[in-house]
Enzyme design. Structure first.
Site, short mmCIF file in Angstrom:
data_model
loop_
_atom_site.label_atom_id
_atom_site.label_comp_id
_atom_site.label_asym_id
_atom_site.label_seq_id
_atom_site.Cartn_x
_atom_site.Cartn_y
_atom_site.Cartn_z
N GLY A 45 18.58 21.72 4.35
CA GLY A 45 18.66 22.00 2.92
C GLY A 45 17.70 21.15 2.10
O GLY A 45 17.04 21.65 1.17
N CYS A 46 17.61 19.89 2.44
CA CYS A 46 16.72 18.99 1.69
C CYS A 46 15.26 19.33 1.93
O CYS A 46 14.44 19.24 1.01
CB CYS A 46 17.01 17.54 2.06
SG CYS A 46 18.68 17.03 1.57
N THR A 47 14.94 19.74 3.14
CA THR A 47 13.57 20.16 3.43
C THR A 47 13.22 21.39 2.62
O THR A 47 12.15 21.47 2.02
CB THR A 47 13.39 20.43 4.94
OG1 THR A 47 13.64 19.20 5.64
CG2 THR A 47 12.00 20.94 5.25
N ALA A 50 12.74 20.27 -1.07
CA ALA A 50 11.49 19.53 -1.25
C ALA A 50 10.28 20.45 -1.09
O ALA A 50 9.32 20.37 -1.87
CB ALA A 50 11.42 18.37 -0.25
#
Length: 146
Positions: A45-47, A50
């Site tokens: 999710g963070c990838t 970002a």
């Protein structure tokens, strides 16, 4: 609860991926800034979140807006994350979670709330967008606000 539109964003000083100290005042020195909080480098999710900012970076910076991400990861983790995904913006380390707490970006004092802020040069928050599941909605909200 996270800070909300019209709140004044508290200043911070955090190390970036190179260990250089960066303040909110510096980010806002030449205009508005996007500051997004995310839980962990290189997780799915963070990838996606970002990389969504990476893919729209030129559109955002063309409006004179700087971009920075904040997580509790250390500088070494940020360096690897930036290199692996060719992220063009600064990643800041809030390893003790102090900035997360002041900005209201924690759940139960331990977990990170995924919140994106658009902040004017006067430190006034213009946008506070939170979504745990729709990663692309963060950059979409910023682009609509701009």
């Amino acid at each position: 609860m996270p800070l909300a539109p019209n709140d004044i964003a508290p200043d911070f000083i955090l190390p970036d991926q190179n260990g250089t100290l960066v303040s909110l005042n510096e980010l806002l020195a030449e205009g508005p800034a996007v500051v997004f909080f995310y839980p962990k480098d290189d997780t799915p999710g963070c990838t996606r979140q970002a990389c969504s900012f990476r893919d729209n970076y030129a559109r955002i910076t063309a409006k004179g807006v700087r971009v920075a991400g904040i997580s509790r990861d250390d500088a070494r983790s940020h360096t690897a994350f930036r290199q692996k995904h060719e992220l063009p913006f600064t990643l800041l380390s809030d390893t003790d979670g102090a900035v997360h707490r002041v900005w209201g970006c924690t759940l139960f004092g331990l977990l990170t709330r995924r919140v994106t802020f658009l902040i004017g040069p006067d430190h006034r928050i213009r946008l506070a967008h939170e979504s745990k599941l729709r990663m692309d909605s963060h950059v979409e909200a910023v682009l609509r606000a701009l």
